[in-house]
Design an enzyme around this catalytic site. Structure first.
Site, PDB file in Angstrom:
ATOM      1  N   ASN A 111      28.381   9.217 -94.652  1.00 22.83           N
ATOM      2  CA  ASN A 111      27.995   8.932 -93.265  1.00 22.83           C
ATOM      3  C   ASN A 111      28.555  10.032 -92.370  1.00 22.83           C
ATOM      4  O   ASN A 111      29.533  10.695 -92.725  1.00 22.83           O
ATOM      5  CB  ASN A 111      28.584   7.577 -92.849  1.00 22.83           C
ATOM      6  CG  ASN A 111      28.222   7.184 -91.429  1.00 22.83           C
ATOM      7  OD1 ASN A 111      27.074   7.373 -91.002  1.00 22.83           O
ATOM      8  ND2 ASN A 111      29.175   6.650 -90.676  1.00 22.83           N
ATOM      9  N   HIS A 113      30.071  10.380 -88.462  1.00 23.71           N
ATOM     10  CA  HIS A 113      30.548   9.549 -87.360  1.00 23.71           C
ATOM     11  C   HIS A 113      31.011  10.470 -86.225  1.00 23.71           C
ATOM     12  O   HIS A 113      31.730  11.433 -86.466  1.00 23.71           O
ATOM     13  CB  HIS A 113      31.693   8.657 -87.834  1.00 23.71           C
ATOM     14  CG  HIS A 113      32.188   7.743 -86.760  1.00 23.71           C
ATOM     15  ND1 HIS A 113      31.480   6.624 -86.354  1.00 23.71           N
ATOM     16  CD2 HIS A 113      33.292   7.798 -85.974  1.00 23.71           C
ATOM     17  CE1 HIS A 113      32.129   6.029 -85.376  1.00 23.71           C
ATOM     18  NE2 HIS A 113      33.233   6.716 -85.128  1.00 23.71           N
ATOM     19  N   SER A 140      33.076  13.552 -87.905  1.00 21.24           N
ATOM     20  CA  SER A 140      33.620  13.440 -89.270  1.00 21.24           C
ATOM     21  C   SER A 140      32.507  13.064 -90.236  1.00 21.24           C
ATOM     22  O   SER A 140      31.671  12.210 -89.921  1.00 21.24           O
ATOM     23  CB  SER A 140      34.671  12.323 -89.338  1.00 21.24           C
ATOM     24  OG  SER A 140      35.676  12.484 -88.362  1.00 21.24           O
ATOM     25  N   ASP A 149      33.411   2.638 -90.875  1.00 25.53           N
ATOM     26  CA  ASP A 149      33.888   3.979 -90.520  1.00 25.53           C
ATOM     27  C   ASP A 149      35.282   4.263 -91.090  1.00 25.53           C
ATOM     28  O   ASP A 149      36.036   5.071 -90.535  1.00 25.53           O
ATOM     29  CB  ASP A 149      33.887   4.188 -88.997  1.00 25.53           C
ATOM     30  CG  ASP A 149      32.499   4.007 -88.392  1.00 25.53           C
ATOM     31  OD1 ASP A 149      31.520   4.399 -89.042  1.00 25.53           O
ATOM     32  OD2 ASP A 149      32.394   3.450 -87.276  1.00 25.53           O
TER      33      ASP A 149
HETATM   34  C1  GRF Z   1      24.971  10.775 -84.351  1.00 22.49           C
HETATM   35  O1  GRF Z   1      25.795  10.904 -83.249  1.00 22.49           O
HETATM   36  C2  GRF Z   1      25.779  10.323 -85.534  1.00 22.49           C
HETATM   37  O2  GRF Z   1      27.086  10.806 -85.526  1.00 22.49           O
HETATM   38  C3  GRF Z   1      25.793   8.831 -85.371  1.00 22.49           C
HETATM   39  O3  GRF Z   1      24.523   8.511 -84.880  1.00 22.49           O
HETATM   40  C4  GRF Z   1      23.978   9.638 -84.185  1.00 22.49           C
HETATM   41  C5  GRF Z   1      22.654   9.932 -84.829  1.00 22.49           C
HETATM   42  O4  GRF Z   1      21.933  10.913 -84.138  1.00 22.49           O
HETATM   43  N1  GRF Z   1      26.128   8.203 -86.616  1.00 22.49           N
HETATM   44  P1  GRF Z   1      20.593  11.494 -84.776  1.00 22.49           P
HETATM   45  O5  GRF Z   1      19.664  10.297 -85.039  1.00 22.49           O
HETATM   46  O6  GRF Z   1      20.935  12.214 -86.032  1.00 22.49           O
HETATM   47  O7  GRF Z   1      20.029  12.383 -83.722  1.00 22.49           O
END
Ligand code: GRF
Length: 221
Positions: A111, A113, A140, A149
């Site tokens: 993932n 985050h 991260s 997370d």
């Molecule tokens: C990103 O900020 C990511 O860190 C979080 O969700 C958002 C997704 O943005 N998990 P995108 O759909 O990749 O533009």
């Protein structure tokens, strides 16, 4: 002999800009990986359009049509497994996953985050970093565990918080870094340089004592 490409399934819920960065990075950085499918829990996610444009199978599995988290997760597992992925990537996938799902993909589920974990797990990370008076924030990439997370962190990139930053300007600064670190971690995974063993991340067979800090030079690693 060339190693088998890392096969990837990406899960999204929205814009899919991280997914796009990954799609673009594969040829650009000669990453030996192939995205087999993109799956969204929202039928109108813009990321599905992006996937179709890139000729990647784009599938929606609407969570609201399932009567429980587990039945939705079972449907997801069935679809994901039909693509036989080596790696499942969460890229803005906004559903909490059941333990069963997470355990099914142990060591092959990652993932991204938008914070320097373990700071600011959960939502609204940018505003919370501002409210806490931090001078640094970031993103991260981590293996997913049963704690939200909370899985072992692979890599991070930091940004400086300026006096005139608000949550939106900070989000954009962090997103720019996300688009660098996610593809780079995927490159290392495709090279089989990163593994997870007993909750410890290994890089080149050595346990990581702390996350890899990524900057522009890290592509030369
Ligand atoms: C990103 O900020 C990511 O860190 C979080 O969700 C958002 C997704 O943005 N998990 P995108 O759909 O990749 O533009």
């Amino acid at each position: 002999m060339t190693a088998k490409p890392l096969s990837i399934v990406v899960l999204i819920s929205g814009s899919g800009s991280n997914m796009q960065a990954i799609i673009d990075s594969l040829p650009k950085h000669h990453i030996n990986a192939k995205i087999k499918a993109v799956i969204s829990n929202k039928a109108d996610a813009y990321g599905l359009d992006r996937a179709k444009l890139a000729n990647i199978p784009a599938i929606s599995i609407d969570h609201s049509l399932y009567d429980s988290r587990l039945s939705f997760d079972h449907a997801m597992i069935e679809t994901i497994d039909s693509f036989e992925p080596d790696l499942v990537i969460l890229a803005g996938f906004m559903r909490i996953l059941s333990d069963e799902f997470v355990n099914h993909y142990t060591a092959r589920l990652i993932n991204i985050h938008p914070s320097l974990l373990p700071n600011f797990k959960g939502l609204h990370t940018h505003q919370r970093a501002l409210d806490a008076g931090h001078h640094q924030h970031g993103a991260s990439v981590h293996f997913v565990s049963n704690e939200l997370d909370g899985g072992p962190v692979i890599a991070q990139a930091a940004v400086t918080i300026s006096d005139d930053d608000d949550a939106e300007s900070l989000r954009l600064k962090v997103l720019e870094q996300e688009h660098i670190i996610y593809p780079l971690v995927i490159k290392w995974l495709a090279q089989r340089r990163i593994t997870l063993q007993s909750r410890t991340v290994y890089f080149d067979q050595k346990p990581l004592e702390k996350p890899i800090i990524i900057d522009a030079n890290s592509w030369n690693l």
